[in-house]
Design a protein around this motif. Structure first.
Motif, PDB file in Angstrom:
ATOM      1  N   PHE A   1     -38.832  -9.193  -5.916  1.00  0.00           N
ATOM      2  CA  PHE A   1     -39.896  -8.397  -5.322  1.00  0.00           C
ATOM      3  C   PHE A   1     -39.299  -7.465  -4.275  1.00  0.00           C
ATOM      4  CE2 PHE A   1     -44.433  -8.311  -5.561  1.00  0.00           C
ATOM      5  CZ  PHE A   1     -44.836  -7.653  -4.414  1.00  0.00           C
ATOM      6  N   PRO A   2     -39.294  -6.151  -4.498  1.00  0.00           N
ATOM      7  CA  PRO A   2     -38.566  -5.234  -3.602  1.00  0.00           C
ATOM      8  C   PRO A   2     -39.390  -4.795  -2.411  1.00  0.00           C
ATOM      9  CG  PRO A   2     -39.425  -4.001  -5.451  1.00  0.00           C
ATOM     10  CD  PRO A   2     -39.887  -5.434  -5.645  1.00  0.00           C
ATOM     11  N   THR A   3     -39.847  -5.741  -1.594  1.00  0.00           N
ATOM     12  CA  THR A   3     -40.739  -5.381  -0.493  1.00  0.00           C
ATOM     13  C   THR A   3     -40.045  -4.501   0.542  1.00  0.00           C
ATOM     14  OG1 THR A   3     -40.149  -7.502   0.501  1.00  0.00           O
ATOM     15  CG2 THR A   3     -42.195  -7.394  -0.734  1.00  0.00           C
ATOM     16  N   ALA A   4     -38.859  -4.902   0.990  1.00  0.00           N
ATOM     17  CA  ALA A   4     -38.170  -4.136   2.031  1.00  0.00           C
ATOM     18  C   ALA A   4     -37.813  -2.740   1.535  1.00  0.00           C
ATOM     19  CB  ALA A   4     -36.922  -4.885   2.482  1.00  0.00           C
ATOM     20  N   ARG A   5     -37.300  -2.665   0.306  1.00  0.00           N
ATOM     21  CA  ARG A   5     -36.901  -1.358  -0.215  1.00  0.00           C
ATOM     22  C   ARG A   5     -38.110  -0.463  -0.426  1.00  0.00           C
ATOM     23  NH1 ARG A   5     -32.951  -1.459  -5.249  1.00  0.00           N
ATOM     24  NH2 ARG A   5     -31.810  -2.633  -3.668  1.00  0.00           N
ATOM     25  N   LEU A   6     -39.201  -1.031  -0.930  1.00  0.00           N
ATOM     26  CA  LEU A   6     -40.409  -0.233  -1.120  1.00  0.00           C
ATOM     27  C   LEU A   6     -40.942   0.275   0.212  1.00  0.00           C
ATOM     28  CD1 LEU A   6     -42.367  -2.160  -3.892  1.00  0.00           C
ATOM     29  CD2 LEU A   6     -41.705   0.243  -3.960  1.00  0.00           C
TER      30      LEU A   6
ATOM     31  N   LEU B   1     -37.387  -3.075 -12.831  1.00  0.00           N
ATOM     32  CA  LEU B   1     -36.345  -3.491 -11.908  1.00  0.00           C
ATOM     33  C   LEU B   1     -35.204  -4.215 -12.595  1.00  0.00           C
ATOM     34  CD1 LEU B   1     -38.470  -4.669  -8.857  1.00  0.00           C
ATOM     35  CD2 LEU B   1     -37.429  -2.451  -9.299  1.00  0.00           C
ATOM     36  N   SER B   2     -35.070  -4.046 -13.897  1.00  0.00           N
ATOM     37  CA  SER B   2     -33.915  -4.594 -14.604  1.00  0.00           C
ATOM     38  C   SER B   2     -32.810  -3.545 -14.642  1.00  0.00           C
ATOM     39  CB  SER B   2     -34.312  -4.990 -16.029  1.00  0.00           C
ATOM     40  OG  SER B   2     -34.761  -3.852 -16.754  1.00  0.00           O
ATOM     41  N   GLY B   3     -31.595  -4.006 -14.898  1.00  0.00           N
ATOM     42  CA  GLY B   3     -30.482  -3.072 -14.984  1.00  0.00           C
ATOM     43  C   GLY B   3     -29.717  -2.961 -13.685  1.00  0.00           C
ATOM     44  N   SER B   4     -28.970  -1.883 -13.563  1.00  0.00           N
ATOM     45  CA  SER B   4     -28.089  -1.693 -12.415  1.00  0.00           C
ATOM     46  C   SER B   4     -28.868  -1.307 -11.165  1.00  0.00           C
ATOM     47  CB  SER B   4     -27.056  -0.613 -12.733  1.00  0.00           C
ATOM     48  OG  SER B   4     -27.703   0.628 -12.983  1.00  0.00           O
ATOM     49  N   ALA B   5     -28.188  -1.371 -10.014  1.00  0.00           N
ATOM     50  CA  ALA B   5     -28.828  -1.017  -8.745  1.00  0.00           C
ATOM     51  C   ALA B   5     -29.256   0.451  -8.702  1.00  0.00           C
ATOM     52  CB  ALA B   5     -27.891  -1.342  -7.583  1.00  0.00           C
ATOM     53  N   PRO B   6     -28.427   1.404  -9.170  1.00  0.00           N
ATOM     54  CA  PRO B   6     -28.914   2.789  -9.176  1.00  0.00           C
ATOM     55  C   PRO B   6     -30.150   2.985 -10.047  1.00  0.00           C
ATOM     56  CG  PRO B   6     -26.528   2.744  -9.399  1.00  0.00           C
ATOM     57  CD  PRO B   6     -26.994   1.333  -9.523  1.00  0.00           C
ATOM     58  N   HIS B   7     -30.226   2.252 -11.165  1.00  0.00           N
ATOM     59  CA  HIS B   7     -31.406   2.358 -12.022  1.00  0.00           C
ATOM     60  C   HIS B   7     -32.638   1.823 -11.311  1.00  0.00           C
ATOM     61  CE1 HIS B   7     -33.989   2.092 -15.565  1.00  0.00           C
ATOM     62  NE2 HIS B   7     -34.213   0.827 -15.248  1.00  0.00           N
ATOM     63  N   ARG B   8     -32.515   0.688 -10.646  1.00  0.00           N
ATOM     64  CA  ARG B   8     -33.658   0.118  -9.927  1.00  0.00           C
ATOM     65  C   ARG B   8     -34.100   1.044  -8.798  1.00  0.00           C
ATOM     66  NH1 ARG B   8     -30.286  -4.512 -10.223  1.00  0.00           N
ATOM     67  NH2 ARG B   8     -29.853  -4.358  -7.994  1.00  0.00           N
TER      68      ARG B   8
ATOM     69  N   ALA C   1     -33.739   4.267  -8.652  1.00  0.00           N
ATOM     70  CA  ALA C   1     -34.400   5.438  -9.227  1.00  0.00           C
ATOM     71  C   ALA C   1     -35.816   5.117  -9.687  1.00  0.00           C
ATOM     72  CB  ALA C   1     -33.578   5.978 -10.387  1.00  0.00           C
ATOM     73  N   GLN C   2     -36.022   3.912 -10.230  1.00  0.00           N
ATOM     74  CA  GLN C   2     -37.349   3.513 -10.669  1.00  0.00           C
ATOM     75  C   GLN C   2     -38.324   3.434  -9.495  1.00  0.00           C
ATOM     76  OE1 GLN C   2     -38.722   2.303 -13.925  1.00  0.00           O
ATOM     77  NE2 GLN C   2     -37.147   3.762 -14.524  1.00  0.00           N
ATOM     78  N   ILE C   3     -37.879   2.848  -8.401  1.00  0.00           N
ATOM     79  CA  ILE C   3     -38.745   2.743  -7.216  1.00  0.00           C
ATOM     80  C   ILE C   3     -39.047   4.122  -6.651  1.00  0.00           C
ATOM     81  CG2 ILE C   3     -38.802   1.923  -4.830  1.00  0.00           C
ATOM     82  CD1 ILE C   3     -37.301  -0.539  -5.731  1.00  0.00           C
ATOM     83  N   ARG C   4     -38.039   4.975  -6.594  1.00  0.00           N
ATOM     84  CA  ARG C   4     -38.246   6.322  -6.058  1.00  0.00           C
ATOM     85  C   ARG C   4     -39.223   7.114  -6.926  1.00  0.00           C
ATOM     86  NH1 ARG C   4     -33.372   7.344  -5.595  1.00  0.00           N
ATOM     87  NH2 ARG C   4     -33.016   8.457  -7.551  1.00  0.00           N
TER      88      ARG C   4
ATOM     89  N   ASP D   1     -43.717  -5.379 -10.665  1.00  0.00           N
ATOM     90  CA  ASP D   1     -43.460  -4.423 -11.747  1.00  0.00           C
ATOM     91  C   ASP D   1     -44.308  -3.163 -11.660  1.00  0.00           C
ATOM     92  OD1 ASP D   1     -45.847  -5.645 -12.257  1.00  0.00           O
ATOM     93  OD2 ASP D   1     -45.463  -5.990 -14.385  1.00  0.00           O
ATOM     94  N   HIS D   2     -45.232  -3.066 -10.707  1.00  0.00           N
ATOM     95  CA  HIS D   2     -46.044  -1.855 -10.595  1.00  0.00           C
ATOM     96  C   HIS D   2     -46.719  -1.807  -9.230  1.00  0.00           C
ATOM     97  CE1 HIS D   2     -49.339  -4.647 -11.540  1.00  0.00           C
ATOM     98  NE2 HIS D   2     -50.156  -3.734 -11.054  1.00  0.00           N
ATOM     99  N   LEU D   3     -47.212  -0.629  -8.892  1.00  0.00           N
ATOM    100  CA  LEU D   3     -48.037  -0.414  -7.712  1.00  0.00           C
ATOM    101  C   LEU D   3     -49.462  -0.147  -8.171  1.00  0.00           C
ATOM    102  CD1 LEU D   3     -45.741   2.064  -5.729  1.00  0.00           C
ATOM    103  CD2 LEU D   3     -45.895  -0.397  -5.414  1.00  0.00           C
ATOM    104  N   ALA D   4     -50.414  -0.934  -7.681  1.00  0.00           N
ATOM    105  CA  ALA D   4     -51.832  -0.731  -7.983  1.00  0.00           C
ATOM    106  C   ALA D   4     -52.462   0.026  -6.822  1.00  0.00           C
ATOM    107  CB  ALA D   4     -52.536  -2.071  -8.207  1.00  0.00           C
ATOM    108  N   ALA D   5     -52.951   1.223  -7.086  1.00  0.00           N
ATOM    109  CA  ALA D   5     -53.478   2.093  -6.033  1.00  0.00           C
ATOM    110  C   ALA D   5     -54.914   2.488  -6.339  1.00  0.00           C
ATOM    111  CB  ALA D   5     -52.609   3.346  -5.881  1.00  0.00           C
TER     112      ALA D   5
END
Length: 524
Positions: free
Chosen positions: A381-386, A322-329, A331-334, A298-302
């Motif tokens: 956990f969106p490891t590949a996409r991240l 990361l809830s909701g539709s694929a475009p929403h997820r 956009a959140q990661i981006r 749910d977050h990136l700790a930097a």
């Protein structure tokens, strides 16, 4: 790289774009059918024949764009088949190995034995699951050997939705509008050396958009040379300067006009390819420190670390939902990665350190047991996409990405760094401490902090130190450590340790140390 702009089209523009998109879409559907029937017999000659057939009805450039899109779609389907084959084989192998074990048997890592199923009912359910997977694998292997792919222009999801309109709460007419919009084809590849980087879909520096019409639709032209110029004016906001630089130099820019039926809007997407980013040597990338990132669901700790491995400033968290539709997820990661990159640029570093995480073996019960909560955590956990997003976005910002071994970063970070870095005004989480461990590993430093020094007698009666300092060669040309009051330097002896006269005059006050301690006289 890509940039998108909304087209505020007129009624006449909508009519022309719709007619051109449907005409080219029908050609693309026929070409995809021809390519699918060729299966593995595809070669350069057949590709040229398909392109000649499409050229007669449209133009050479439209035919090139259609055949290239068809080839990419077929190749994507083949890659999907290969990925599914690998997944099915892995699942079958894992289930078979667990079925062969006695009920309730525990895993033995030394012997390489997996654990058995807990109950007879679970064993029976998994046996049925194994048979289902084997049937799927046999059918997929047949398709793979014959080169048969199953693709749909417009998407399988939307095609299957046609049979479940009541469950989706969607009428037939809205579905048909979405279906027709998804099957439009208005995509043109760029060409370097041509005016404004694209001869088929052209956007000038002032934002005037024109389209080269197919030969069968020349009667729709309102500009010379069989072109239709839209009333809408293109205005890119994101990456506008980079786009202007490319079209001013007549460098290739690909365009795609698409219709969002849900919103009733038309968009233009411009895309181009940047040259490959140079690979920096690791020492060069880390010379100004690093921003270490601990990835979570749910977050990136930097946290920014200097070149010596010391945390600088305060830790930062970049959250995403990361809830909701694929475009929403997506956009959140981006958005989270954009804020991370801005933080790294403000810190003046040239590299970002991340863990080399991957969950390629799946997130099912066979891999992680009956802990449903942990399986849900791993599956989202969106490891590949991240990782993919971070690499591409960091390259655009001239930042290097350093992948480190994730072993024990969370454990050692919490053990060695969480308590020392916690203050009255700063409460560290385990993720912040893990970020410090990741950054130190990327910089080549030890993750674990040095243990307490040995007793005064230097004996090993309390055990060996678990972490040793790096070996260091003391050079006589450098000043000696200034440690007054210790056994190595008597009180007052370190006051002139940096005096350059000690390098030439034996007997100086700073040299009054016994030779048995390893300090030897310098030559005259």
């Amino acid at each position: 790289m890509s940039a998108r702009a909304r087209l505020r089209v007129s009624v006449a523009d909508v009519a022309v774009l719709t007619e051109v998109g449907r005409f080219l879409g029908s050609l693309a559907s026929r070409d995809l059918a021809v390519r699918s029937r060729q299966r593995l017999d595809h070669h350069a000659t057949s590709w040229a024949a398909r392109k000649r057939t499409l050229t007669d009805a449209s133009s050479a450039r439209w035919a090139g764009s259609i055949t290239k899109a068809t080839h990419d779609q077929w190749a994507l389907a083949r890659r999907g088949q290969a990925a599914e084959l690998a997944w099915l084989r892995g699942q079958i192998t894992r289930i078979e190995s667990r079925l062969a074990r006695p009920l309730g048997a525990k895993a033995d890592k030394r012997a390489g034995a997996v654990r058995g199923y807990a109950t007879r009912a679970e064993w029976h359910a998994k046996a049925r699951r194994l048979r289902s997977l084997q049937d799927r694998l046999a059918a997929l292997q047949t398709d793979w050997a014959e080169g048969r792919v199953r693709v749909v222009r417009g998407g399988k999801k939307l095609a299957r939705l046609r049979h479940h309109l009541e469950e989706a709460g969607l009428g037939e007419q809205p579905w048909r509008e979405r279906w027709q919009a998804a099957r439009l084809f208005l995509t043109a590849d760029g060409e370097s050396g041509k005016r404004f980087g694209n001869e088929t879909i052209r956007v000038t520096g002032t934002g005037r958009l024109s389209i080269r019409l197919p030969a069968a639709l020349d009667h729709l032209a309102n500009a010379p040379h069989g072109r239709y110029e839209l009333d809408a004016v293109v205005a890119f906001v994101h990456r506008a300067e980079e786009w202007r630089d490319r079209i001013a130099a007549d460098r290739a820019v690909a365009y795609r006009v698409h219709h969002d039926a849900l919103r009733g809007r038309w968009y233009l997407t411009a895309s181009w390819q940047r040259p490959a980013a140079p690979v920096l040597p690791l020492r060069t990338a880390l010379v100004r420190g690093v921003v270490a990132v601990d990835m979570n669901d749910d977050h990136l700790a930097a946290w920014r670390l200097d070149v010596h491995g010391n945390p600088v400033g305060e830790p930062r968290h970049f959250a995403y939902d990361l809830s909701g539709s694929a475009p929403h997820r997506d956009a959140q990661i981006r958005h989270a990665l954009t804020r991370l990159l801005h933080y790294a640029r403000r810190g003046g570093v040239a590299a970002i350190a991340v863990e080399d995480l991957h969950f390629a073996d799946g997130a099912g019960r066979e891999q992680y047991g009956g802990n449903k909560r942990f399986r849900r955590l791993v599956s989202r956990f969106p490891t590949a996409r991240l990782r993919e997003r971070l690499v591409s976005m960091a390259a655009a910002q001239n930042l290097a990405v350093v992948a480190v071994d994730p072993a024990y970063t969370s454990r050692w970070g919490a053990e060695h760094w969480r308590q020392p870095l916690t203050t009255d005004t700063r409460r560290l989480t385990g993720h912040d401490a893990a970020a410090v461990a990741i950054g130190r590993r990327a910089l080549g430093h030890s993750v674990r902090r040095r243990t307490a020094p040995p007793p005064d007698d230097r004996s090993d009666r309390v055990g060996h130190r678990t972490v040793q300092a790096e070996s260091e060669v003391r050079r006589r040309e450098g000043p000696r450590p200034r440690l007054p009051g210790t056994r190595s330097v008597p009180p007052g002896g370190g006051a002139k340790a940096g005096d350059q006269r000690v390098h030439h005059r034996w007997g100086h006050a700073a040299e009054q140390v016994s030779r048995s301690r390893g300090i030897f006289p310098l030559g005259p």
